[in-house]
Motif scaffolding. Structure first.
Motif, PDB file in Angstrom:
ATOM      1  N   GLU A 159     -12.412 -13.419  25.727  1.00 48.50           N
ATOM      2  CA  GLU A 159     -12.173 -13.459  24.293  1.00 48.50           C
ATOM      3  C   GLU A 159     -10.739 -13.897  23.983  1.00 48.50           C
ATOM      4  O   GLU A 159     -10.501 -14.653  23.026  1.00 48.50           O
ATOM      5  N   TYR A 160      -9.792 -13.431  24.790  1.00 48.93           N
ATOM      6  CA  TYR A 160      -8.397 -13.847  24.579  1.00 48.93           C
ATOM      7  C   TYR A 160      -8.251 -15.356  24.797  1.00 48.93           C
ATOM      8  O   TYR A 160      -7.633 -16.057  23.984  1.00 48.93           O
ATOM      9  N   ALA A 161      -8.832 -15.855  25.890  1.00 51.95           N
ATOM     10  CA  ALA A 161      -8.728 -17.285  26.170  1.00 51.95           C
ATOM     11  C   ALA A 161      -9.357 -18.102  25.040  1.00 51.95           C
ATOM     12  O   ALA A 161      -8.798 -19.125  24.614  1.00 51.95           O
ATOM     13  N   HIS A 162     -10.496 -17.649  24.532  1.00 56.58           N
ATOM     14  CA  HIS A 162     -11.145 -18.356  23.425  1.00 56.58           C
ATOM     15  C   HIS A 162     -10.261 -18.365  22.186  1.00 56.58           C
ATOM     16  O   HIS A 162     -10.229 -19.357  21.443  1.00 56.58           O
ATOM     17  N   SER A 163      -9.524 -17.277  21.977  1.00 53.41           N
ATOM     18  CA  SER A 163      -8.644 -17.200  20.799  1.00 53.41           C
ATOM     19  C   SER A 163      -7.488 -18.195  20.887  1.00 53.41           C
ATOM     20  O   SER A 163      -6.841 -18.487  19.876  1.00 53.41           O
ATOM     21  N   GLN A 164      -7.221 -18.706  22.078  1.00 49.57           N
ATOM     22  CA  GLN A 164      -6.124 -19.662  22.286  1.00 49.57           C
ATOM     23  C   GLN A 164      -6.607 -21.108  22.287  1.00 49.57           C
ATOM     24  O   GLN A 164      -5.880 -22.010  22.701  1.00 49.57           O
ATOM     25  N   HIS A 165      -7.818 -21.335  21.811  1.00 49.48           N
ATOM     26  CA  HIS A 165      -8.411 -22.681  21.842  1.00 49.48           C
ATOM     27  C   HIS A 165      -7.543 -23.715  21.132  1.00 49.48           C
ATOM     28  O   HIS A 165      -7.270 -24.787  21.679  1.00 49.48           O
ATOM     29  N   GLN A 166      -7.105 -23.422  19.923  1.00 46.42           N
ATOM     30  CA  GLN A 166      -6.356 -24.399  19.149  1.00 46.42           C
ATOM     31  C   GLN A 166      -5.026 -24.737  19.797  1.00 46.42           C
ATOM     32  O   GLN A 166      -4.634 -25.901  19.869  1.00 46.42           O
ATOM     33  N   ALA A 181      -1.869 -28.604  23.013  1.00 40.97           N
ATOM     34  CA  ALA A 181      -1.089 -28.853  24.224  1.00 40.97           C
ATOM     35  C   ALA A 181      -1.786 -29.835  25.160  1.00 40.97           C
ATOM     36  O   ALA A 181      -1.192 -30.302  26.132  1.00 40.97           O
ATOM     37  N   GLY A 182      -3.065 -30.105  24.879  1.00 39.17           N
ATOM     38  CA  GLY A 182      -3.810 -31.037  25.714  1.00 39.17           C
ATOM     39  C   GLY A 182      -4.226 -30.461  27.050  1.00 39.17           C
ATOM     40  O   GLY A 182      -4.383 -31.204  28.030  1.00 39.17           O
ATOM     41  N   ILE A 183      -4.411 -29.129  27.105  1.00 40.94           N
ATOM     42  CA  ILE A 183      -4.782 -28.498  28.375  1.00 40.94           C
ATOM     43  C   ILE A 183      -6.131 -27.797  28.267  1.00 40.94           C
ATOM     44  O   ILE A 183      -6.556 -27.381  27.190  1.00 40.94           O
ATOM     45  N   VAL A 184      -6.780 -27.664  29.397  1.00 43.71           N
ATOM     46  CA  VAL A 184      -8.056 -26.955  29.496  1.00 43.71           C
ATOM     47  C   VAL A 184      -7.803 -25.481  29.784  1.00 43.71           C
ATOM     48  O   VAL A 184      -7.000 -25.136  30.655  1.00 43.71           O
ATOM     49  N   LEU A 185      -8.485 -24.604  29.048  1.00 43.64           N
ATOM     50  CA  LEU A 185      -8.543 -23.181  29.368  1.00 43.64           C
ATOM     51  C   LEU A 185      -9.982 -22.880  29.752  1.00 43.64           C
ATOM     52  O   LEU A 185     -10.880 -22.994  28.912  1.00 43.64           O
ATOM     53  N   CYS A 186     -10.223 -22.527  31.002  1.00 40.64           N
ATOM     54  CA  CYS A 186     -11.589 -22.233  31.449  1.00 40.64           C
ATOM     55  C   CYS A 186     -11.574 -21.029  32.378  1.00 40.64           C
ATOM     56  O   CYS A 186     -11.529 -21.176  33.600  1.00 40.64           O
ATOM     57  N   GLY A 231      -8.285 -31.183  25.558  1.00 38.42           N
ATOM     58  CA  GLY A 231      -7.752 -29.830  25.612  1.00 38.42           C
ATOM     59  C   GLY A 231      -8.564 -28.841  24.801  1.00 38.42           C
ATOM     60  O   GLY A 231      -9.216 -29.192  23.819  1.00 38.42           O
ATOM     61  N   GLY A 232      -8.503 -27.565  25.212  1.00 35.68           N
ATOM     62  CA  GLY A 232      -9.182 -26.503  24.492  1.00 35.68           C
ATOM     63  C   GLY A 232      -9.846 -25.521  25.427  1.00 35.68           C
ATOM     64  O   GLY A 232      -9.724 -25.618  26.644  1.00 35.68           O
ATOM     65  N   TYR A 233     -10.541 -24.560  24.843  1.00 35.64           N
ATOM     66  CA  TYR A 233     -11.261 -23.545  25.613  1.00 35.64           C
ATOM     67  C   TYR A 233     -12.629 -24.070  26.015  1.00 35.64           C
ATOM     68  O   TYR A 233     -13.334 -24.695  25.215  1.00 35.64           O
TER      69      TYR A 233
END
Length: 342
Positions: free
Chosen positions: A105-112, A117-122, A323-325
């Motif tokens: 849930e925290y990682a999803h909240s950092q999607h924007q 930043a042009g990075i993947v959060l997975c 980039g994004g979640y």
């Protein structure tokens, strides 16, 4: 394109580092303990760094010339937020092997922020949650109008110490399901039913698995439950424990339970992993009561985590997604599951 394995000297971190080395990659091994990370790095003949996550600027500096981080250091509730923030600042892709709901849930909240930043959060690029997430995606493709999703897995493999400690921390909170699109904290062993995961019918109970978070972002199905086999006796014990669950939150009780965990082996050895594959099951239904079911047998969870973390790492580095979640199946596609079916 250099990548880093943080928490490399833990049980699962070592498996990932060893697999990456076997595949011909040269990841930078890292972690808080200089002695532990140096010892492992010298044995595998890989570069290394030692740093803690307490100071944001120090972590950002440590990520200089790094393109991607695989975070293997739990509990992820403590390590994921500072590492994710550092990755956003340093414009470094972030993966981890968590199964913790709050971390997803925290990682999803950092999607924007990640998108900018042009990075993947997975997060969850291991057994938590690759196979179940891909099963959810495939079922959703069969029934796009689904309103309910049940997932589960059956494994005879023992837990690593890290997984067991995470389970201990979660006991005081209880279980979790998703209802009408919202994660709901529920009692331990909230629901129980008989399920054939692929190896015969077994009594099973709900658990607060990562898919309660991630499967929703993969499928947008509003009602999600995850099950594992459990004896009727265990279900009864856990339901009785709900009356005293608040006691489990006390630090002395947590410390006592974690010390008991530390007396167990670090995790299953190679022979145990080879002998114990995992059965994964999913059932989807729509408002008319129509259902679709899918069962697959995959590699042992810890072996799958080692393979999956490296596979998704290389996919991100070579395909540079927007980039994004992401969930694993949203990032790679549900075809990822085929790599681990046995």
């Amino acid at each position: 394109m250099r990548f880093m394995i943080y928490g490399a000297y833990g049980y699962t971190g070592k498996l990932i580092a060893q697999h990456a080395k076997k595949m011909g990659y040269t990841p930078v091994l890292a972690g808080r303990s200089k002695a532990k990370v140096q010892q492992l790095a010298e044995r595998l003949e890989l570069p290394w760094q030692a740093f803690a996550l307490d100071n944001h600027d120090d972590v950002v500096e440590a990520l200089t010339d790094i393109s991607l981080v695989i975070n293997c250091a739990g509990p992820f509730s403590a390590t994921a937020p500072p590492m994710i923030q550092a990755c956003i600042s340093a414009r470094v892709h972030y993966l981890d092997i968590t199964g913790e709901l709050d971390t997803f849930e925290y990682a999803h909240s950092q999607h924007q922020q990640a998108k900018e930043a042009g990075i993947v959060l997975c997060p969850g690029v291991g057994f938590d949650v690759i196979p179940t997430d891909c099963v959810a995606a495939r079922l959703n493709a069969l029934m796009p109008n689904a309103v309910s999703l049940k997932l589960g897995f059956d494994s005879r493999s023992s837990m690593s110490q890290g997984t067991a400690k995470t389970s201990v921390e979660r006991l005081a909170i209880g279980g979790a399901v998703r209802e009408d699109g919202v994660i709901k904290n529920v009692p331990l062993a909230y629901k129980a039913e008989t399920i054939d995961f692929g190896d015969g019918e077994k009594y099973a109970m709900t658990i607060p698995w990562g898919d309660v978070a991630t499967a929703y972002y993969t499928t947008e199905i509003p009602n999600i439950e995850v099950y594992i086999p459990a004896s009727p006796t265990l279900v009864k014990r856990l339901r009785r424990l709900n009356w005293f669950r608040w006691l489990l939150a006390f630090k002395p009780v947590q410390n006592w339970m974690k010390k008991k965990v530390e007396q167990q082996p670090a995790g299953p050895d190679e022979k145990q992993r080879e002998k114990n594959p995992t059965y994964v099951w999913g059932e989807i239904s729509n408002a008319k009561g129509e259902t679709e079911t899918l069962r697959v047998k995959v590699k042992n969870g810890y072996t799958l985590t080692a393979y999956g973390a490296v596979d998704i790492c290389q996919f991100v580095l070579h395909h540079t997604p927007e980039g994004g979640y992401y969930t694993p199946s949203r990032l790679y596609g549900a075809k990822l599951l085929d790599k681990y079916i046995v």
